[in-house]
Design a protein around this motif. Structure first.
Motif, PDB file in Angstrom:
ATOM      1  N   ASP A  49       0.828  -1.161   0.134  1.00 46.80           N
ATOM      2  CA  ASP A  49      -0.123  -0.043  -0.025  1.00 46.80           C
ATOM      3  C   ASP A  49       0.854   1.314  -0.037  1.00 46.80           C
ATOM      4  O   ASP A  49       0.542   2.302  -0.646  1.00 46.80           O
ATOM      5  N   THR A  50       1.984   1.133   0.851  1.00 47.99           N
ATOM      6  CA  THR A  50       2.807   2.389   0.905  1.00 47.99           C
ATOM      7  C   THR A  50       3.544   2.681  -0.372  1.00 47.99           C
ATOM      8  O   THR A  50       3.682   3.649  -0.989  1.00 47.99           O
ATOM      9  N   LYS A  51       4.071   1.649  -1.075  1.00 51.33           N
ATOM     10  CA  LYS A  51       4.634   1.625  -2.164  1.00 51.33           C
ATOM     11  C   LYS A  51       3.857   1.995  -3.411  1.00 51.33           C
ATOM     12  O   LYS A  51       4.201   2.754  -4.300  1.00 51.33           O
ATOM     13  N   MET A  52       2.510   1.536  -3.455  1.00 52.21           N
ATOM     14  CA  MET A  52       1.499   2.276  -4.517  1.00 52.21           C
ATOM     15  C   MET A  52       1.139   3.599  -4.267  1.00 52.21           C
ATOM     16  O   MET A  52       1.114   4.409  -5.291  1.00 52.21           O
ATOM     17  N   THR A  53       1.282   4.141  -3.181  1.00 54.90           N
ATOM     18  CA  THR A  53       0.953   5.254  -2.884  1.00 54.90           C
ATOM     19  C   THR A  53       2.160   6.440  -3.419  1.00 54.90           C
ATOM     20  O   THR A  53       1.637   7.455  -3.872  1.00 54.90           O
ATOM     21  N   ILE A  54       3.001   6.028  -2.977  1.00 61.20           N
ATOM     22  CA  ILE A  54       4.383   6.608  -3.531  1.00 61.20           C
ATOM     23  C   ILE A  54       4.424   6.789  -4.966  1.00 61.20           C
ATOM     24  O   ILE A  54       4.618   7.964  -5.480  1.00 61.20           O
ATOM     25  N   ILE A  55       4.287   5.570  -5.615  1.00 61.12           N
ATOM     26  CA  ILE A  55       4.348   5.656  -7.003  1.00 61.12           C
ATOM     27  C   ILE A  55       3.242   6.393  -7.582  1.00 61.12           C
ATOM     28  O   ILE A  55       3.408   7.062  -8.546  1.00 61.12           O
ATOM     29  N   PHE A  56       1.934   6.269  -7.145  1.00 65.42           N
ATOM     30  CA  PHE A  56       0.771   6.898  -7.811  1.00 65.42           C
ATOM     31  C   PHE A  56       1.114   8.600  -7.581  1.00 65.42           C
ATOM     32  O   PHE A  56       0.873   9.256  -8.554  1.00 65.42           O
ATOM     33  N   PHE A  57       1.746   9.004  -6.442  1.00 66.82           N
ATOM     34  CA  PHE A  57       1.987  10.458  -6.069  1.00 66.82           C
ATOM     35  C   PHE A  57       3.129  10.950  -7.001  1.00 66.82           C
ATOM     36  O   PHE A  57       3.188  11.844  -7.959  1.00 66.82           O
ATOM     37  N   THR A  58       4.043  10.060  -7.436  1.00 68.07           N
ATOM     38  CA  THR A  58       5.309  10.442  -8.339  1.00 68.07           C
ATOM     39  C   THR A  58       4.690  10.657  -9.853  1.00 68.07           C
ATOM     40  O   THR A  58       5.049  11.537 -10.319  1.00 68.07           O
ATOM     41  N   ILE A  59       4.001   9.580 -10.266  1.00 66.78           N
ATOM     42  CA  ILE A  59       3.299   9.755 -11.573  1.00 66.78           C
ATOM     43  C   ILE A  59       2.538  10.706 -11.678  1.00 66.78           C
ATOM     44  O   ILE A  59       2.455  11.610 -12.859  1.00 66.78           O
ATOM     45  N   ALA A  60       1.742  10.948 -10.721  1.00 68.93           N
ATOM     46  CA  ALA A  60       0.838  12.100 -10.781  1.00 68.93           C
ATOM     47  C   ALA A  60       1.407  13.533 -10.632  1.00 68.93           C
ATOM     48  O   ALA A  60       0.995  14.555 -11.477  1.00 68.93           O
TER      49      ALA A  60
END
Length: 103
Positions: A49-60
């Motif tokens: 969950d933490t990894k996907m949140t970090i990846i999502f915000f980076t791409i956004a």
């Protein structure tokens, strides 16, 4: 047959995909690549969950900086010009109110 005039502002010929032009698509692709690299680096160190949140915000953030336009420039271009400093242009008096007479 009825003819309709269409202005050039409506027709966007430089779109590549999803309504984005080439530079916006490149910035989005760079964001996705960096997100995938982050996912590979964070694998096993943090929860999914933490990894996907970090990846999502980076791409956004990358997509936001490439797509949003302020004064006709992308956020990345605007930041680059802002960090460059003041754009000094030499003053040149020409035209109707010129004191010098041209021969």
């Amino acid at each position: 047959m009825i003819k309709v005039r269409v202005t050039k502002n409506i027709i966007r010929k430089n779109e590549v995909a999803f309504g984005l032009n080439l530079s916006q698509a490149i910035v989005a692709a760079i964001g996705v690549i960096i997100g995938l690299l982050e996912g590979a680096l964070l694998d096993g160190h943090v929860s999914t969950d933490t990894k996907m949140t970090i990846i999502f915000f980076t791409i956004a953030i990358f997509i936001f900086c490439g797509v949003i336009q302020i004064n006709g420039m992308s956020v990345i271009t605007l930041l680059g010009k802002s960090l460059k400093g003041v754009d000094k242009r030499p003053f040149d008096r020409k035209g109707v109110y010129n004191d010098k007479k041209e021969k």
